[in-house]
Scaffold this motif. Sequence first.
Motif, mmCIF file in Angstrom:
data_model
loop_
_atom_site.group_PDB
_atom_site.id
_atom_site.type_symbol
_atom_site.label_atom_id
_atom_site.label_comp_id
_atom_site.label_asym_id
_atom_site.label_seq_id
_atom_site.Cartn_x
_atom_site.Cartn_y
_atom_site.Cartn_z
ATOM 1 N N SER A 45 0.843 -1.728 -0.395
ATOM 2 C CA SER A 45 0.270 -0.084 0.280
ATOM 3 C C SER A 45 0.082 1.484 -0.204
ATOM 4 O O SER A 45 0.447 2.244 -0.623
ATOM 5 C CB SER A 45 -1.083 -0.016 0.991
ATOM 6 N N ASP A 115 -9.293 0.212 -2.407
ATOM 7 C CA ASP A 115 -10.098 -0.712 -3.394
ATOM 8 C C ASP A 115 -10.248 -0.186 -4.692
ATOM 9 O O ASP A 115 -9.540 -1.241 -5.385
ATOM 10 C CB ASP A 115 -11.369 -1.293 -3.348
ATOM 11 N N SER A 117 -7.966 2.264 -5.951
ATOM 12 C CA SER A 117 -6.022 2.124 -5.895
ATOM 13 C C SER A 117 -6.315 0.068 -7.161
ATOM 14 O O SER A 117 -6.673 0.517 -8.043
ATOM 15 C CB SER A 117 -6.083 2.160 -5.112
ATOM 16 N N ALA A 118 -6.795 -1.071 -6.242
ATOM 17 C CA ALA A 118 -7.058 -1.936 -6.967
ATOM 18 C C ALA A 118 -7.692 -2.212 -8.535
ATOM 19 O O ALA A 118 -6.602 -2.421 -8.930
ATOM 20 C CB ALA A 118 -7.388 -2.595 -6.149
ATOM 21 N N ARG A 119 -8.762 -1.420 -8.612
ATOM 22 C CA ARG A 119 -9.511 -1.719 -9.768
ATOM 23 C C ARG A 119 -8.370 -1.404 -11.069
ATOM 24 O O ARG A 119 -8.882 -1.634 -12.208
ATOM 25 C CB ARG A 119 -10.391 -1.572 -8.982
ATOM 26 N N VAL A 135 -5.429 -8.022 -8.800
ATOM 27 C CA VAL A 135 -4.492 -6.876 -7.694
ATOM 28 C C VAL A 135 -5.214 -7.409 -6.274
ATOM 29 O O VAL A 135 -6.481 -7.060 -5.868
ATOM 30 C CB VAL A 135 -4.503 -5.534 -8.464
ATOM 31 N N ILE A 136 -4.111 -7.124 -5.278
ATOM 32 C CA ILE A 136 -4.453 -7.364 -4.207
ATOM 33 C C ILE A 136 -3.169 -5.955 -3.035
ATOM 34 O O ILE A 136 -2.194 -5.920 -3.999
ATOM 35 C CB ILE A 136 -3.432 -8.749 -2.869
ATOM 36 N N VAL A 137 -4.126 -4.958 -2.697
ATOM 37 C CA VAL A 137 -3.035 -4.142 -2.428
ATOM 38 C C VAL A 137 -3.343 -4.657 -0.357
ATOM 39 O O VAL A 137 -3.819 -4.449 0.037
ATOM 40 C CB VAL A 137 -4.055 -2.839 -1.993
ATOM 41 N N ALA A 153 -5.183 -7.338 3.466
ATOM 42 C CA ALA A 153 -5.439 -7.340 2.462
ATOM 43 C C ALA A 153 -6.182 -6.344 2.848
ATOM 44 O O ALA A 153 -6.854 -6.042 3.692
ATOM 45 C CB ALA A 153 -6.160 -8.569 1.550
ATOM 46 N N GLY A 155 -7.198 -3.734 0.194
ATOM 47 C CA GLY A 155 -7.324 -3.370 -0.696
ATOM 48 C C GLY A 155 -7.655 -4.771 -1.659
ATOM 49 O O GLY A 155 -6.310 -5.549 -1.800
ATOM 50 N N ALA A 156 -8.501 -5.279 -3.075
ATOM 51 C CA ALA A 156 -8.963 -6.026 -4.091
ATOM 52 C C ALA A 156 -8.956 -5.696 -5.108
ATOM 53 O O ALA A 156 -10.236 -4.732 -4.607
ATOM 54 C CB ALA A 156 -8.999 -6.808 -3.420
ATOM 55 N N GLY A 220 -14.414 -6.228 -2.784
ATOM 56 C CA GLY A 220 -13.091 -5.522 -3.012
ATOM 57 C C GLY A 220 -12.907 -6.421 -0.822
ATOM 58 O O GLY A 220 -13.477 -6.428 -0.011
#
Length: 255
Positions: A45, A115, A117-119, A135-137, A153, A155-156, A220
């Motif tokens: 992150s 979430d 950001s991950a998208r 993607v996982i943050v 996790a 974000g995802a 997410g």
Amino acid sequence: MTPPPLTIWPLTGIGEVTTGTDLVEAIVAAAAGALVDGDILVVTSKIVSKAEGRFRPAAERDAAIAEESVRIVAENEAGTVRIVESRLGIVAAAAGVDASNTPDGLILLLPEDPDASARALAAGIRDRTGARIGVIVSDTLGRAWREGQTDCAIGAAGVVVIEDLRGDVDATGRPLAVTLPCVADELASAADLVKRKSTGMPVAVVRGRGDLVGSLDLPGARSIVRPAERDLFALGTREAYAQGQADARVAESGG
């Protein structure tokens, strides 16, 4: 059927991330064409926050923590350790505000919306590479009842975060009634074993769990946060005791 082997490796050559860095470009360049359908990228992150410019002067640390917090969960008697629920629903020390691996005189807040950001990362990398990746943050969190920290996790996108095994059977044929592995946290923690903390490799690739990769519309990491009505540990010991005393006083007064 034997499951495919699980392989995890860090991406090298991403370099220093600053405000405005194109993380999609940086990650795609570091991957050098190696990404394939089913790969899951675990992104620290901190580089997401840096790219988004989530810096504040170190002198504003207390104010930043207050702005990022919605309630105090627990703090020690000296007030030097404070566990809070952040506006993201994450329970963590100091709302995730951090000064490690940041320029002198600055602190770093968590991403505005991990979430989202991950998208954005997943969509951009899928578009650039043609690979259907997830993607996982990730961020480092402590755990109640256990010493030490592990990556989780926050974000995802494009990846299942909780695998619902209820209704399946175990190896002996017994039904699984409550089994809900948080695979997003497991993947984040596993990836941290190769990213580590001080190697300058903030992104890892996990290969072998393509069964978890799917639509960018999948829930997410915010869906991992337990709703308040089902949280049995919403307060620290001292805070719960104080709340009980206050409730008792109100009951005695007839209020």
